[in-house]
Design a protein around this motif. Sequence first.
Motif, PDB file in Angstrom:
ATOM      1  N   LYS A 156       0.848  -1.207   0.000  1.00 53.65           N
ATOM      2  CA  LYS A 156       0.000   0.000   0.000  1.00 53.65           C
ATOM      3  C   LYS A 156       0.873   1.242   0.000  1.00 53.65           C
ATOM      4  CE  LYS A 156      -4.226  -1.704   2.055  1.00 53.65           C
ATOM      5  NZ  LYS A 156      -3.962  -2.988   2.693  1.00 53.65           N
ATOM      6  N   ALA A 157       0.326   2.325  -0.571  1.00 51.30           N
ATOM      7  CA  ALA A 157       0.998   3.627  -0.497  1.00 51.30           C
ATOM      8  C   ALA A 157       0.314   4.402   0.616  1.00 51.30           C
ATOM      9  CB  ALA A 157       0.851   4.349  -1.825  1.00 51.30           C
ATOM     10  N   TRP A 158       1.118   4.959   1.514  1.00 55.60           N
ATOM     11  CA  TRP A 158       0.578   5.656   2.677  1.00 55.60           C
ATOM     12  C   TRP A 158       1.245   7.024   2.724  1.00 55.60           C
ATOM     13  CZ3 TRP A 158      -3.405   4.381   5.614  1.00 55.60           C
ATOM     14  CH2 TRP A 158      -3.555   4.998   6.874  1.00 55.60           C
ATOM     15  N   GLY A 159       0.615   8.017   2.105  1.00 52.35           N
ATOM     16  CA  GLY A 159       1.272   9.324   1.972  1.00 52.35           C
ATOM     17  C   GLY A 159       2.551   9.131   1.173  1.00 52.35           C
ATOM     18  N   SER A 160       3.653   9.614   1.713  1.00 51.21           N
ATOM     19  CA  SER A 160       4.911   9.440   0.980  1.00 51.21           C
ATOM     20  C   SER A 160       5.642   8.171   1.432  1.00 51.21           C
ATOM     21  CB  SER A 160       5.809  10.659   1.186  1.00 51.21           C
ATOM     22  OG  SER A 160       6.124  10.765   2.558  1.00 51.21           O
ATOM     23  N   ARG A 161       4.963   7.306   2.172  1.00 47.79           N
ATOM     24  CA  ARG A 161       5.575   6.060   2.649  1.00 47.79           C
ATOM     25  C   ARG A 161       4.939   4.864   1.936  1.00 47.79           C
ATOM     26  NH1 ARG A 161       9.910   6.287   5.469  1.00 47.79           N
ATOM     27  NH2 ARG A 161       9.350   4.827   7.115  1.00 47.79           N
ATOM     28  N   MET A 162       5.681   3.783   1.843  1.00 50.34           N
ATOM     29  CA  MET A 162       5.144   2.547   1.277  1.00 50.34           C
ATOM     30  C   MET A 162       5.030   1.527   2.407  1.00 50.34           C
ATOM     31  SD  MET A 162       4.748   3.233  -1.962  1.00 50.34           S
ATOM     32  CE  MET A 162       4.145   1.607  -2.386  1.00 50.34           C
ATOM     33  N   SER A 172       2.757  -5.606   3.597  1.00 51.99           N
ATOM     34  CA  SER A 172       2.238  -6.565   4.581  1.00 51.99           C
ATOM     35  C   SER A 172       2.770  -7.942   4.231  1.00 51.99           C
ATOM     36  CB  SER A 172       0.710  -6.599   4.546  1.00 51.99           C
ATOM     37  OG  SER A 172       0.222  -5.304   4.782  1.00 51.99           O
ATOM     38  N   ALA A 173       3.602  -8.462   5.126  1.00 56.02           N
ATOM     39  CA  ALA A 173       4.210  -9.779   4.907  1.00 56.02           C
ATOM     40  C   ALA A 173       3.698 -10.733   5.974  1.00 56.02           C
ATOM     41  CB  ALA A 173       5.731  -9.663   4.978  1.00 56.02           C
ATOM     42  N   ALA A 174       4.030 -12.016   5.808  1.00 53.06           N
ATOM     43  CA  ALA A 174       3.587 -13.009   6.795  1.00 53.06           C
ATOM     44  C   ALA A 174       4.071 -12.632   8.196  1.00 53.06           C
ATOM     45  CB  ALA A 174       4.121 -14.377   6.388  1.00 53.06           C
ATOM     46  N   SER A 175       5.250 -12.027   8.276  1.00 50.85           N
ATOM     47  CA  SER A 175       5.825 -11.703   9.595  1.00 50.85           C
ATOM     48  C   SER A 175       5.334 -10.371  10.148  1.00 50.85           C
ATOM     49  CB  SER A 175       7.353 -11.680   9.495  1.00 50.85           C
ATOM     50  OG  SER A 175       7.750 -10.651   8.608  1.00 50.85           O
ATOM     51  N   GLY A 176       4.524  -9.629   9.394  1.00 51.95           N
ATOM     52  CA  GLY A 176       4.003  -8.349   9.911  1.00 51.95           C
ATOM     53  C   GLY A 176       4.045  -7.256   8.867  1.00 51.95           C
ATOM     54  N   ASN A 177       3.734  -6.030   9.300  1.00 53.33           N
ATOM     55  CA  ASN A 177       3.730  -4.883   8.384  1.00 53.33           C
ATOM     56  C   ASN A 177       5.048  -4.122   8.477  1.00 53.33           C
ATOM     57  OD1 ASN A 177       1.175  -5.469   7.581  1.00 53.33           O
ATOM     58  ND2 ASN A 177       0.181  -4.014   8.963  1.00 53.33           N
ATOM     59  N   TYR A 178       5.522  -3.645   7.334  1.00 52.44           N
ATOM     60  CA  TYR A 178       6.789  -2.903   7.281  1.00 52.44           C
ATOM     61  C   TYR A 178       6.554  -1.616   6.505  1.00 52.44           C
ATOM     62  CZ  TYR A 178       8.742  -7.351   8.718  1.00 52.44           C
ATOM     63  OH  TYR A 178       9.016  -8.503   9.405  1.00 52.44           O
ATOM     64  N   GLU A 179       7.162  -0.534   6.995  1.00 47.37           N
ATOM     65  CA  GLU A 179       7.001   0.760   6.348  1.00 47.37           C
ATOM     66  C   GLU A 179       8.349   1.189   5.795  1.00 47.37           C
ATOM     67  OE1 GLU A 179       4.654   3.363   9.024  1.00 47.37           O
ATOM     68  OE2 GLU A 179       5.787   4.941   8.006  1.00 47.37           O
ATOM     69  N   GLY A 180       8.377   1.768   4.608  1.00 45.05           N
ATOM     70  CA  GLY A 180       9.657   2.195   4.037  1.00 45.05           C
ATOM     71  C   GLY A 180       9.496   3.445   3.198  1.00 45.05           C
ATOM     72  N   ASP A 181      10.651   3.999   2.780  1.00 45.53           N
ATOM     73  CA  ASP A 181      10.630   5.184   1.914  1.00 45.53           C
ATOM     74  C   ASP A 181      10.280   4.801   0.482  1.00 45.53           C
ATOM     75  OD1 ASP A 181      11.849   7.345   3.727  1.00 45.53           O
ATOM     76  OD2 ASP A 181      13.189   5.633   3.970  1.00 45.53           O
ATOM     77  N   ALA A 182      10.554   3.557   0.125  1.00 47.31           N
ATOM     78  CA  ALA A 182      10.241   3.096  -1.233  1.00 47.31           C
ATOM     79  C   ALA A 182      10.026   1.592  -1.217  1.00 47.31           C
ATOM     80  CB  ALA A 182      11.397   3.435  -2.184  1.00 47.31           C
ATOM     81  N   CYS A 183       9.283   1.133  -2.216  1.00 46.59           N
ATOM     82  CA  CYS A 183       9.066  -0.313  -2.350  1.00 46.59           C
ATOM     83  C   CYS A 183       9.393  -0.710  -3.790  1.00 46.59           C
ATOM     84  CB  CYS A 183       7.609  -0.640  -2.033  1.00 46.59           C
ATOM     85  SG  CYS A 183       7.184  -2.342  -2.424  1.00 46.59           S
ATOM     86  N   ILE A 184      10.133  -1.795  -3.952  1.00 45.64           N
ATOM     87  CA  ILE A 184      10.480  -2.286  -5.292  1.00 45.64           C
ATOM     88  C   ILE A 184       9.847  -3.666  -5.465  1.00 45.64           C
ATOM     89  CG2 ILE A 184      12.344  -2.738  -6.931  1.00 45.64           C
ATOM     90  CD1 ILE A 184      14.219  -1.096  -5.149  1.00 45.64           C
ATOM     91  N   ILE A 185       8.977  -3.779  -6.462  1.00 44.54           N
ATOM     92  CA  ILE A 185       8.316  -5.070  -6.719  1.00 44.54           C
ATOM     93  C   ILE A 185       9.115  -5.839  -7.766  1.00 44.54           C
ATOM     94  CG2 ILE A 185       6.209  -6.193  -7.565  1.00 44.54           C
ATOM     95  CD1 ILE A 185       4.594  -3.929  -6.355  1.00 44.54           C
TER      96      ILE A 185
END
Length: 417
Positions: free
Chosen positions: A136-142, A145-158
């Motif tokens: 998900k995109a959350w404002g300027s954060r990405m 949601s993984a099996a081990s929990g939620n992680y927030e970052g400055d960018a996400c690369i698929i």
Amino acid sequence: MKEILVIGAGAAGIMAALAAAEAGARVHLFEKNDIVGKKLGITGKGRCNLTNSCTMADFIAHTPGHGKFLYSAYEQFTNQDLLDKLNAWGLATKEERGGRIFPQSDSAIEVRKLLYRKLCHKGVDLHLSDAVHAVKAWGSRMVVSAASGNYEGDACIITTGGMSYPVTGSTGDGYDFARSLGHSVTELKPALIPFTTAETWPHTLSGLSLRNVEGSLWKRGKKMASYFGEMLFTHFGVSGPIILMLSMAAAHKKACTFPMQLRLDLKPALSKEKLDARLRRDFEKYIRKEAANALKDLLPQRLIPIVLDQAGIARDCPVNQISREQRQDLADTLKALSLTVTGTRPIEEAIVTAGGISVKEINPKTMESKLVPHLYFAGEVIDIDAFTGGYNLQAAFSTGFVAGTAAATKECIPCEN
Ligand SMILES: Cc1cc2nc3c(=O)[nH]c(=O)nc-3n(C[C@H](O)[C@H](O)[C@H](O)COP(=O)(O)OP(=O)(O)OC[C@H]3O[C@@H](n4cnc5c(N)ncnc54)[C@H](O)[C@@H]3O)c2cc1C
């Protein structure tokens, strides 16, 4: 310090993670398998055709699936850049026929293990056996949601790869993540895949391979593509290098819908006149034999009855009773042995997936989404696909490098609230 979330530890994801870490970011790399690079470990029949020594212009020419989109990525990270890195990390490489580059050890597993050690060495936070199920995109954060929990970052690369060989983890999850973020995914088709045929005679020849033949694909009397080289008969139809290349053409030409006709020129080096002269010589040599025994200098034994059947000549017809017209029909058959292609094997068996996240929605200079800032894509999940020869792995490594570097170095615009 920037935090980058990379989803999928194949060639693209590993290179993206390494590039982002080298650029000073903290990197989380999520992989659903308990090892990295599972598909990488089976590439090149276990030998891993890493890349090719050709020019980057040739790379683009060998990439029917949006090769031009890769122009900037190939400028930023060339085949030589890849080899310099791998060699500096201790992997010896060698060049083979057609400019194909392999590890000196002929071991894809060695490549996989080397990259794993590099990820550990660069301090990449590896989340193995940790499947991602939403992005998900959350404002300027990405947010991932993984099996081990939620992680927030400055960018996400698929970098979740395509849909082929799902046992390696490439099950098409990235397409759903991209769709949920507003991206379009072009039609997904198998490419570099064997053909199934209506005729059952190829099944009886299963295992027989032919060298130096030309295969051409026809639709309503129009030639769609042709390639020269090696092919193989299988228990379901036809396979081998030239068939895989024809399947790529079929995946990319709109008019190429099945059924189609496959014509095999079994003697492409001989004109019809020269072939007829050759047949005359062979028939003189075997004048007292039956037709099936007169072609043994020209064709593999198992193929002879098939060719005679298509030419309408009885297998036990005495050679001295074969008419001039029949001989010419035989020459025609040898130049165009015909098969009806009913389709391809399932996408799960394809070497690559044609189609994917639309290149129109990705900045080719950075691999960043044009729709969602801080979202990046790399590798086969994008609508890019190439012929065999090391082109697909180079595309994954180059786009991975570009995405990882761009994500880690993009200027942060501070939030106003
Ligand atoms: C049999 C075979 C042989 C090949 N040989 C060659 C060759 O010699 N040379 C060449 O250039 N190309 C070859 N290819 C093509 C090449 O392997 C691919 O194009 C390339 O691996 C694509 O890399 P990628 O990183 O984009 O995707 P992948 O290698 O498919 O990696 C994607 C990764 O993402 C992970 N993943 C997926 N979904 C999730 C999720 N939800 N959460 C966490 N992780 C996830 C997967 O487990 C996987 O590890 C071959 C392909 C096959 C099938």
